[in-house]
Design an enzyme around this catalytic site. Structure first.
Site, PDB file in Angstrom:
ATOM      1  CB  CYS A  86      -0.926   0.013   1.214  1.00  0.00           C
ATOM      2  SG  CYS A  86      -1.454  -1.637   1.702  1.00  0.00           S
ATOM      3  CG  HIS A 335      -6.385   2.166  -0.108  1.00  0.00           C
ATOM      4  ND1 HIS A 335      -5.188   2.780  -0.432  1.00  0.00           N
ATOM      5  CD2 HIS A 335      -6.046   1.006   0.529  1.00  0.00           C
ATOM      6  CE1 HIS A 335      -4.187   2.019  -0.012  1.00  0.00           C
ATOM      7  NE2 HIS A 335      -4.672   0.942   0.565  1.00  0.00           N
TER       8      HIS A 335
END
Lengths: 386, 140, 347
Positions: A86, A335
């Site tokens: 991430c 996201h």
């Protein structure tokens, strides 16, 4: 303090479930918006780096560096992708920063991109899980939410964090995203709705968790002594720091503190010659609401264990002492894994340029972004100033 | 996924079936799964195989209510970090207990269970899960 | 002298009452339990199978025997519900309990007497001094066809026996078998559930073979029914072993302790071995036990066993059959069907 690297332009696509667009479309969009915003001629760009976690599993495509250069018609410039789960976006920013600081490149295009909705939910969840220790956590049934739930439960036990406090980051971030036209979710969510949403892994609920999102963001980064050629509102990268920690959450000394965040933030502030109180606006990685609470403590906004309290007191609201996630954060802005780290920088730039409209933090001069990978095995911090 | 996961699973059989890890004799730290290098001692480390006793306590846990396809049949299930008596922690499901009764600090012991299957035609992965110590685990 | 140097069992925690099954099929009389002599049966959890049950039972056996698993040189697992049609359960068990690679192994199938066939094989290997210790396991997660009579009794569980010659807990003086080609109960490759010949499974199958095996054992050992303190017959339900006992003139009390089938159902390959384990949990040194296991297809394995002094030192270390029987959580038919994959759509 480094005055060597500046940001000339930013660009970002819409974040959401973008059925009509594929990976190439969104990547190209973000890149082009950044280039137009910078006012830089394509021929001046001499390198490109793209942050992406798992295009291979999500869309079947790898070799994204070549793909992006080709799609953008940027000639034969060097390009490659970087991966840090991430934190892939932050890693891409850092790569370009180091390349320019070292003198190897003059003007680079930084992209972050992820197309997650081309696979079904199960496949998407499995793909995200490989950010953790797949063989020894994921394989045994520890879903990604379950790992953050481990942290939440310990945080509640060690510091008395409550279910109400766990819901506050979502409430704040959704309220902020109402004013962010590219955000995936642009409506406020009352706390009762958050607290009653379906359980993913006790005590974490659906509305504590960042969604599956398609999206891309881009930056034109260049040598500080060249930036005024392109823009009157340059933003400078005052420091870029990164630290690592054990891959598996069960190998950490404590699971209520992210050591990599603590050390990378300290290092970044030190490198920039700043203290936390000098920072006016922050983007902190909130893949789950407990993540925002813990990182709020780990950067020093609140004492360890008082992250929830800081939210209750409004310290991290737009009008508060340390506004966090004015963009809506991962929860409300969305996201798309590889894009997030770059999107955080885009938001900070808009804030420092005074272009953040109804979510503007008045007089913002210094911004700080924390982009983490997995359950905190990677932490990348950037400090920007105008 | 790698060829039905065959080679990847096979390499881990001893570790998964018997919680066999290693320990560094230089710094007296126990590792699971076995590490190729002692992170504390690096070159100065002396790693020896070690089979854990299989007893420990729950360090943290969660009840998973949404899971991917291969775990769907078991929902809701308890997943936890177990702190083994030797000090090492690992991640495993807790079984033979009602989810409401699980507590941090609960004493547990390792049992042998199915972890997952690679579809109805693929291989079955077996490994460790943990259950609360009780009469049928040979305790109390 | 060859005998049992260690034994252990495992029964999963879930139970379903036979009355709950009966009600799904429209029988609200509540009399099915009494008719079959089975009141509830054990159900394996979704992450349990013959391999996991065998490992738990084997670990208990090794603990009770106080041996080093590296001394086990043969592992046989008998079942009619092995997890793989091709790939032996035995190798997984051997690896899980810590055997070396220098050993022989195979999976067995002979309906409910596959486990006792394994005991006979180990006896041969030990007696001939080819190995020091062998492990024979009988373990099943038997499947009952929904709505069929056998659905009330098909249960899950396993028993493991370590056979050796040094310091046995019980010696096996003699073993004989009686084998014929009798199609009373079978399952074809690819079929989910077994089929059977209904009433044919009684007199020409179970009773004929158990009686023949019993008589053959008495003849070979030159003993009579009165010489034994405990009797164990394969228990497909709570009625057959009692009827068999009556036919042979066995006093009812001598059969009682083996009738664990009433509370956990028929564990198929584990059945006679589990019943024997229960007797071994209680029997005093010097007691003689008469065991006849039966497997459809068909055949019986009979054993004459004497309990030794050594057994008393090993009590209390390892859970007993009763410990497992008493550890239970009830499930309803829907949960049972989900666990047992009777719902096709779940795959």
């Amino acid at each position: 303090m480094s005055n060597n690297v500046a940001i000339a332009g930013v660009g970002i696509s819409k974040f959401g479930e973008l059925w009509d667009k594929n990976l190439r479309d969104i990547t190209l969009e973000a890149g082009m918006y950044a280039i137009f915003d910078a006012g830089v001629p394509g021929a001046d760009i001499d390198g490109m780096v793209i942050g992406n976690m798992s295009a291979g599993r999500f869309t079947g495509q790898e070799h994204l560096g070549a793909l992006a250069v080709d799609m953008g018609g940027l000639g034969d410039i060097p390009a490659y992708s970087v991966e840090a789960a991430c934190a892939s976006g932050g890693a891409a920013v850092r790569q370009a920063y180091m390349a320019i600081k070292s003198g190897e490149h003059d003007v680079m295009l930084v992209l972050g991109s992820e197309k997650m909705s081309d696979v079904n939910q199960t496949e998407a969840m499995n793909t995200i899980s490989v950010a953790s220790d797949w063989e020894w956590e994921g394989m045994f049934g520890a879903t990604f939410p379950a790992l953050y739930a481990f942290m939440a439960r310990r945080h509640m036990m060690e510091y008395g964090t409550t279910e109400e406090q766990l819901a506050l980051p979502t409430v704040k971030n959704h309220a902020n995203a109402v004013h962010n036209e590219i955000a995936q979710f642009q409506r406020a969510v009352p706390i009762e709705v958050v607290m009653k949403s379906g359980l993913l892994a006790d005590p974490l609920r659906i509305l504590h968790s960042a969604p599956i999102t398609d999206g891309a963001a881009g930056l034109v980064i260049c040598r500080a002594d060249l930036v005024k050629k392109y823009t009157d509102t340059p933003i400078y990268i005052e420091s870029s720091e990164q630290r690592s920690d054990t891959l598996a959450l069960h190998d950490r000394k404590s699971i209520t503190t992210l050591d990599a965040v603590v050390s990378s933030t300290k290092a970044a502030l030190h490198e920039a010659g700043l203290e936390l109180k000098d920072i006016d606006v922050l983007e902190l990685h909130d893949s789950f609401s407990i993540g925002e609470i813990i990182i709020t403590e780990d950067v020093g906004i609140a004492k360890k264990g008082e992250g929830g309290k800081a939210l209750e007191e409004g310290i991290t609201e737009i009008g508060g002492k340390f506004p966090v996630n004015t963009s809506g954060g991962l929860k409300a802005r969305g996201h798309p894994v590889g894009a997030t780290g770059v999107a955080q920088i885009v938001e900070l730039c808009l804030q420092l340029r005074g272009e953040a409209d109804k979510r503007q933090v008045d007089g913002a001069e210094k911004g700080l972004a924390v982009n983490i990978g997995g359950t905190g095995a990677t932490s990348i911090v950037h400090i920007l100033g105008r | 996924m790698a060829e039905q996961g065959v080679a990847q699973v096979w390499r881990r059989i001893r570790a998964m079936y018997r919680i066999e890890g290693n320990m560094c004799e230089t710094c007296n730290t126990y590792y699971f799964p076995p590490r190729p290098v002692c992170p504390t001692c690096r070159r100065k480390g002396k790693l020896e195989l070690y089979t854990f006793k299989g007893l420990g306590k729950i360090y943290t846990f969660s009840i998973v209510r949404q899971a991917p396809e291969d775990f769907k049949r078991q929902i809701p299930y308890v997943i936890a970090q177990v702190e083994l008596d030797e000090g090492t922690r690992l991640t495993a499901q807790i079984v033979n207990v009602d989810p409401e009764d699980v507590k941090i600090g609960m004493r547990v012991r390792a049992c042998f269970r199915k972890i997952k299957e690679f579809g109805s035609g693929g291989i079955i992965v077996y490994g460790y899960k943990f259950e609360p110590v009780m009469k049928v685990t040979g305790h109390e | 002298m060859v005998g049992i140097v260690g034994y252990g069992v495992y029964v999963p925690r879930y139970r379903i009452k036979t009355t709950d099954i009966a009600e799904v099929w429209g029988d609200f009389s509540g009399s099915i339990g009494k008719g079959l002599g089975v009141f509830e049966k054990s159900v394996p959890g979704p992450d349990e199978d013959v391999a996991t049950i065998s490992v738990e039972a084997a670990r208990n056996a090794v603990k009770r025997a106080q041996i080093d698993p590296r001394d086990i040189e043969a592992v046989y697992v008998g079942s009619e519900s092995h997890p793989y049609a091709v790939k032996p359960t035995g190798t997984m068990v051997a690896e899980a309990i810590g055997c070396t690679h220098d050993m022989t192994c195979a999976d067995l199938e002979f309906a409910c007497k596959a486990g006792t066939a394994g005991i006979q094989m180990c006896m041969g290997l030990v007696k001939s001094k080819m190995i020091k210790i062998g492990l024979a396991i009988g373990s099943d997660t038997a499947q009952g066809r929904p709505g069929d009579a056998l659905e009330y009794s098909a249960a899950a569980g396993g028993a493991a026996y370590l056979i050796g010659s040094k310091n046995p807990l019980a010696t096996i003086e003699e073993t004989v078998s009686f084998t014929t080609d009798t199609p009373d109960f079978w399952r074809r490759e690819g079929e989910d559930y077994p089929s059977h010949g209904a009433r044919f499974t009684g007199e020409p199958a179970y009773f004929r073979h158990v009686e023949a095996g019993a008589k053959s054992l008495l003849k070979k050992t030159k003993t009579t029914i009165d010489d034994y303190d405990y009797f164990v017959f394969h228990s497909p339900n709570g009625k057959f072993p009692v009827a068999m006992g009556a036919q042979l003139g066995v006093p009812k009390e001598k059969l009682e302790d083996s009738l664990v089938v009433r509370q956990i159902g028929n564990t198929y390959s584990g059945s006679a071995m589990m019943a024997l384990a229960r007797v071994l949990d209680l029997a005093k040194p010097g007691s003689k036990i008469f065991v006849v296991a039966y497997g459809s297809g068909a055949g019986s394995d009979a054993f004459s066993i004497t309990v030794e002094d050594a057994i008393e030192d090993r009590r209390g270390e390892v859970p007993t059959v009763d410990d497992y029987v008493e550890r239970k959580t009830y499930v309803d038919y829907a949960t049972y069907a989900k666990f047992r994959r009777k719902i096709k759509a779940l795959g």
